[in-house]
Motif scaffolding. Structure first.
Motif, PDB file in Angstrom:
ATOM      1  N   UNK A  74      48.249  65.804  44.679  1.00 26.76           N
ATOM      2  CA  UNK A  74      48.576  66.045  46.074  1.00 26.76           C
ATOM      3  C   UNK A  74      49.932  66.729  46.244  1.00 26.76           C
ATOM      4  N   UNK A  75      50.067  67.477  47.341  1.00 27.04           N
ATOM      5  CA  UNK A  75      51.362  68.056  47.671  1.00 27.04           C
ATOM      6  C   UNK A  75      52.377  66.943  47.923  1.00 27.04           C
ATOM      7  N   UNK A  76      53.647  67.183  47.639  1.00 28.94           N
ATOM      8  CA  UNK A  76      54.666  66.148  47.842  1.00 28.94           C
ATOM      9  C   UNK A  76      55.115  66.029  49.304  1.00 28.94           C
ATOM     10  N   UNK A  77      54.308  66.514  50.222  1.00 25.73           N
ATOM     11  CA  UNK A  77      54.574  66.396  51.659  1.00 25.73           C
ATOM     12  C   UNK A  77      53.237  66.339  52.380  1.00 25.73           C
ATOM     13  N   UNK A  78      53.201  65.672  53.508  1.00 27.63           N
ATOM     14  CA  UNK A  78      51.969  65.592  54.298  1.00 27.63           C
ATOM     15  C   UNK A  78      51.942  66.736  55.311  1.00 27.63           C
ATOM     16  N   UNK A  79      50.895  67.545  55.228  1.00 29.04           N
ATOM     17  CA  UNK A  79      50.762  68.693  56.114  1.00 29.04           C
ATOM     18  C   UNK A  79      49.632  68.430  57.104  1.00 29.04           C
ATOM     19  N   UNK A  80      49.955  68.514  58.380  1.00 30.00           N
ATOM     20  CA  UNK A  80      48.986  68.279  59.458  1.00 30.00           C
ATOM     21  C   UNK A  80      48.635  69.617  60.098  1.00 30.00           C
ATOM     22  N   UNK A  81      47.359  69.982  60.065  1.00 31.14           N
ATOM     23  CA  UNK A  81      46.915  71.234  60.669  1.00 31.14           C
ATOM     24  C   UNK A  81      46.307  70.957  62.042  1.00 31.14           C
ATOM     25  N   UNK A  82      46.988  71.431  63.082  1.00 34.07           N
ATOM     26  CA  UNK A  82      46.491  71.320  64.454  1.00 34.07           C
ATOM     27  C   UNK A  82      45.795  72.643  64.780  1.00 34.07           C
ATOM     28  N   UNK A  83      44.468  72.648  64.687  1.00 37.01           N
ATOM     29  CA  UNK A  83      43.695  73.875  64.788  1.00 37.01           C
ATOM     30  C   UNK A  83      43.007  73.991  66.141  1.00 37.01           C
ATOM     31  N   UNK A 166      58.390  65.835  60.715  1.00 36.39           N
ATOM     32  CA  UNK A 166      59.784  66.229  60.563  1.00 36.39           C
ATOM     33  C   UNK A 166      59.978  67.708  60.896  1.00 36.39           C
ATOM     34  N   UNK A 167      58.983  68.524  60.553  1.00 36.63           N
ATOM     35  CA  UNK A 167      59.033  69.962  60.794  1.00 36.63           C
ATOM     36  C   UNK A 167      57.761  70.372  61.525  1.00 36.63           C
ATOM     37  N   UNK A 168      57.911  71.119  62.625  1.00 34.85           N
ATOM     38  CA  UNK A 168      56.754  71.516  63.433  1.00 34.85           C
ATOM     39  C   UNK A 168      56.803  73.019  63.678  1.00 34.85           C
ATOM     40  N   UNK A 194      54.886  67.761  57.851  1.00 30.70           N
ATOM     41  CA  UNK A 194      54.909  69.108  58.421  1.00 30.70           C
ATOM     42  C   UNK A 194      53.704  69.295  59.333  1.00 30.70           C
ATOM     43  N   UNK A 195      53.933  69.701  60.566  1.00 31.17           N
ATOM     44  CA  UNK A 195      52.862  69.971  61.528  1.00 31.17           C
ATOM     45  C   UNK A 195      52.751  71.474  61.748  1.00 31.17           C
TER      46      UNK A 195
END
Length: 246
Positions: A74-83, A166-168, A194-195
């Motif tokens: 897995x990537x070392x950060x959680x990435x949220x995709x708002x599509x 944390x980052x959007x 990350x969003x």
């Protein structure tokens, strides 16, 4: 090597019990036999359990854990995709590729300019299908987890949900300055949530961009060309993967 997902309770010490549809797939589609090796993940801890098949019956398959790879993929950060909801079956392609690129969650968003309208039972049925596609893509790409596809949210609900990040970021065709874009991507660090907001074919309305900016979502440009909705998301996720992959 074939990979399968099980519930955490199906991993019992050095024994793994596979049930459900995967039993038929392993026995009758893949025609696997005892002592052949498979990879198993519980979809939670990101670990890979390398197993040997011991017993095959009509309702379950018993496997023995041979070793555990704990570092995960897995990537070392959680990435949220708002599509933003796209036309036709584009969402299926977007989900598949987003899972391959390491996304943590996918949130379908009913933005103002979305042509597709989903509500009630139709939305529930569509989300179930999308979750199945995410599961299949996670198997294919050997993910340690199955990214969750959330229920369809309104734009405001999506903004509220993104407050944990944390980052959007929100790619916007009227944003200027690639230097700012480079700076934002260069600041990405492991351990941060990350969003990423992606609009539909018609993009975001000025009101949505204004609302997002007030909540700390940073408008960025992806270059001088206008990208399709399915291209924009994959571009951002690819850049994030490049900066975070270890």
């Amino acid at each position: 090597m074939y990979q399968f997902f099980v519930e955490p309770g199906q991993i019992q010490g050095n024994k793994v019990i596979i049930t459900g549809k995967d039993v038929n797939h392993i026995k009758n589609v893949l025609r696997m036999k005892a002592e052949e090796e498979i990879s198993v993940s519980n979809g939670v801890d990101g670990k890979e359990y390398r197993c040997g098949i011991k017993e095959l019956s009509g309702e379950e398959i018993i496997c023995e854990v041979r070793f555990i790879r704990e570092e995960g993929v897995e990537l070392p950060a959680k990435v949220y995709l708002f599509q933003g909801l796209p036309k036709a079956d584009k969402m299926e392609w977007i989900i598949q590729k987003a899972v391959e690129l390491g996304v943590y969650e996918i949130i379908p968003v009913a933005v103002k300019r979305a042509v597709v309208k989903l509500d009630g039972r139709k939305a529930e049925s569509r989300v179930l299908r999308w979750q199945g596609i995410a599961g299949a893509a996670a198997k294919q790409s050997k993910r340690g987890i199955v990214p969750r596809v959330r229920n369809v949210m309104s734009f405001q609900e999506a903004i509220n949900y993104s407050r944990q990040a944390d980052i959007k970021l929100i790619p916007y065709e009227l944003a200027e300055g690639m230097e700012k874009t480079r700076e934002v991507f260069g600041s990405l660090q492991p351990g941060k949530d990350i969003a990423v907001f992606i609009g539909t074919e018609g993009g975001f309305s000025p009101e949505e961009i204004e609302t997002a900016a007030k909540e700390g979502v940073v408008p960025i440009t992806l270059g001088k060309r206008i990208l399709r909705t399915e291209t924009a998301g994959m571009t951002v996720l690819s850049i994030i993967m490049y900066h975070l992959e270890q």
